[in-house]
Scaffold this active site. Structure first.
Site, PDB file in Angstrom:
ATOM      1  CB  CYS A   1     -25.630 -55.490 -22.812  1.00  0.00           C
ATOM      2  SG  CYS A   1     -27.103 -55.093 -23.843  1.00  0.00           S
TER       3      CYS A   1
ATOM      4  CG  HIS B   1     -27.135 -59.173 -20.874  1.00  0.00           C
ATOM      5  ND1 HIS B   1     -27.004 -58.357 -19.955  1.00  0.00           N
ATOM      6  CD2 HIS B   1     -27.833 -58.785 -21.863  1.00  0.00           C
ATOM      7  CE1 HIS B   1     -27.611 -57.439 -20.372  1.00  0.00           C
ATOM      8  NE2 HIS B   1     -28.013 -57.669 -21.646  1.00  0.00           N
TER       9      HIS B   1
ATOM     10  CD  GLU C   1     -25.148 -59.888 -17.153  1.00  0.00           C
ATOM     11  OE1 GLU C   1     -26.049 -59.185 -17.473  1.00  0.00           O
ATOM     12  OE2 GLU C   1     -24.193 -60.258 -17.714  1.00  0.00           O
TER      13      GLU C   1
END
Length: 200
Positions: A77, A182, A184
């Site tokens: 991002c 994202h 994560e």
């Protein structure tokens, strides 16, 4: 492994690294660059804030030199924006950003900030991810977009790793990986595993 911890979703990346048994160190100030690390994660967050802090703290030039020297780096991002050579602010000009700090500009891609809208425009989807080593999913991984940039153009030598709704959302350029989404924020660790394969 180092995680840029100036601002943004760095803690979430650290959780994934711990799950994979990878030790990391946080980079918060110029003195941290003396620590031993062989790869870098640039988290999501506010790219302009991160770029300004990197510049003000004297971390931008040394880290850029290490990336250009071959150190593997994953930008998610905002991290993708920091890596991009071209940044479209979405004003219709198609030009790169001017007055604000540019970041590393080490990857020949052009990105558009907040291409999918602001916070309320966030969404999740699934898509194929090249190099994914999870045959049970045939390479399909979850993708979470939060105020995400879109990769609008890629230069010579840039490999497209994933698309979503027809848009390029993940690329690799040598030792560098940049993602609009994202990884994560999801339980699937495939993206981090692919990145770690560059390190090892």
């Amino acid at each position: 492994m180092a995680v840029l911890a100036l601002q943004g979703a760095f803690a979430e990346h650290e959780v994934v690294l711990a799950k994979l048994g990878v030790r990391w160190t946080e980079l918060r100030e110029a003195g941290d660059l003396r620590k031993e690390f062989d790869a870098l994660i640039l988290p999501g967050g506010e790219s302009t804030v991160q770029a300004k802090l990197l510049e003000d703290l004297g971390m931008l030039a040394p880290l850029k030199a290490r990336i250009e020297g071959g150190m593997p780096v994953l930008g998610t991002c905002a991290g993708a924006i920091l890596l991009a050579e071209g940044i479209d602010e979405g004003k219709g000009s198609g030009s790169c950003s001017g007055g604000s700090p540019r970041g590393f500009a080490t990857m020949p891609i052009r990105v558009r900030r907040n291409a999918y809208g602001r916070q309320l425009g966030s969404f999740r989807t699934e898509g194929l991810f090249a190099c994914c080593k999870n045959p049970s999913k045939s390479g399909k991984i979850p993708m979470t977009f939060v105020r995400a940039p879109r990769i609008e153009a890629v230069g010579e030598g840039v490999e497209v790793l994933a698309r979503a709704h027809g848009d390029i959302v993940a690329v690799r350029y040598g030792n560098q990986m940049a993602l609009s989404f994202h990884p994560e924020l999801d339980d699937d660790t495939s993206v981090h595993e692919v990145f770690l394969s560059l390190v090892r």
